[in-house]
Design an enzyme around this catalytic site. Structure first.
Site, short mmCIF file in Angstrom:
data_model
loop_
_atom_site.label_atom_id
_atom_site.label_comp_id
_atom_site.label_asym_id
_atom_site.label_seq_id
_atom_site.Cartn_x
_atom_site.Cartn_y
_atom_site.Cartn_z
N ASP A 1 -0.09 5.11 0.76
CA ASP A 1 -0.40 6.03 1.71
C ASP A 1 -0.43 5.63 3.34
O ASP A 1 -1.19 4.49 3.50
CB ASP A 1 -1.84 6.86 1.67
CG ASP A 1 -1.78 7.64 0.40
OD1 ASP A 1 -1.00 8.78 0.39
OD2 ASP A 1 -2.51 7.20 -0.62
N ASP B 1 0.67 -1.04 -0.03
CA ASP B 1 -0.01 0.14 0.19
C ASP B 1 1.06 1.21 0.09
O ASP B 1 2.20 1.25 0.23
CB ASP B 1 -0.96 -0.08 1.16
CG ASP B 1 -1.70 1.17 1.50
OD1 ASP B 1 -2.27 1.66 0.21
OD2 ASP B 1 -1.55 1.82 2.54
MG LIG Z 1 -2.64 3.17 3.44
#
Ligand SMILES: [Mg+2]
Length: 307
Positions: free
Chosen positions: A31, A29
């Site tokens: 962010d 992932d």
């Molecule tokens: Mg995230």
């Protein structure tokens, strides 16, 4: 290897070292794992580049719909990540591909940003709706004078939209009342990881549209397994030898468990070990899917185990 134990790897360094050889590919992932907005999370560049150096495949799976893949790439390279465009799985890209693969030839009403419309442009699909659209006076004036339906619209895509408004909601729900119209959500993240504010995420907007449209969206992003379909179809990854790294249990970790991947939670974003303790106490099998196999305070902490 540590199936849903949330094993803190810092407390088990020998186990962590041998665990590294149990996966060939890593899906990260972005962010809350690699960066927060425009700032790298300490150590993430080194760990990503080191993983590649020792022969692991690294892919980047982001639910963020505000950027195109080239824009993600530019940001990542600016920070020092060794990354290529075809390693990026973004929801705006997946949404555009979804329509293209179904030979969609109408127009899309977009609640979202240019991150979505540029990906639609790239596959030759027309769109409308992006940008501010606010109630100038009152609802009666909007309905009588400002609201003209575009007959060409055959789909609605909902992503993150900082200009989300009552008029946009009205337009989207009206288009979605047409028979055979397609309803796509880029993702269902409830909020953005920020220290001092609660910033509504795309999921908040999707719920609003689903409620007034009285139907559910097809979700492109994590935890939906749609997100990694291109990698599986091309045989690029083997689920049990793939590691999913994320900061959010109800998207990243659930996605990893839905796809049969191993999972690592990092504590630099939304969820932490306190949340995991709550999931462990639950008797519900679905809640147990939110428990990661392993845990690290930050992704960069993995570096010490990469020989
Ligand atoms: Mg995230």
């Amino acid at each position: 290897m540590f199936k849903r134990q949330a094993l803190n790897l810092l407390e088990h360094p020998e186990k962590a070292k041998s665990w590294i050889s149990t996966f060939d590919n890593v899906l990260c992932d972005c962010d809350g794992v690699l960066w927060l907005y425009d700032k790298e999370i300490e150590g993430s560049v080194k760990v990503v580049n080191r993983l590649k150096q020792i022969g692991k495949g690294v892919y980047f799976a982001t639910n963020n719909s505000t950027k195109t893949r080239p824009e993600f790439l530019e940001k990542a390279i600016r920070m020092g990540f060794n990354m290529k465009e075809d390693e990026i799985l973004s929801t705006a890209y997946t949404a555009a591909q979804y329509l293209k693969n179904r030979n969609f030839n109408k127009k899309v009403y977009v609640i979202g940003s240019t991150g979505i419309t540029k990906e639609l442009d790239a596959v030759g699909i027309k769109h409308t709706g992006v940008g501010p659209d606010y109630l100038e006076t009152n609802l009666a004036n909007f309905l009588n004078n400002k609201f003209e339906q575009d007959d060409e619209v055959g789909a609605v895509i909902v992503g993150f939209d900082e200009y989300f408004s009552f008029p946009k909601m009205t337009r989207a729900a009206s288009y979605l009342s047409k028979p055979n119209s397609i309803f796509i959500a880029t993702n269902t993240d409830e909020r953005f990881p920020m220290p001092n504010f609660v910033v509504p995420g795309t999921g908040s907007i999707v719920k609003a549209i689903e409620t007034c449209a009285e139907r559910s969206a097809v979700v492109m992003g994590k935890p939906n397994a749609n997100m990694c379909e291109p990698l599986l179809v091309d045989g690029k990854i083997t689920p049990e030898r793939t590691l999913m790294v994320g900061d959010r249990c109800n998207t990243d970790i659930l996605f990893g468990n839905n796809c049969g991947f191993q999972t690592l939670l990092v504590g630099t974003g939304i969820h932490n070990l306190d949340d995991v303790s709550c999931y462990k106490k639950s008797n519900d099998e679905e809640t147990h899917k939110l428990i990661p196999d392993a845990y690290l305070p930050k992704f960069g902490d993995l570096l010490q185990f990469l020989l």
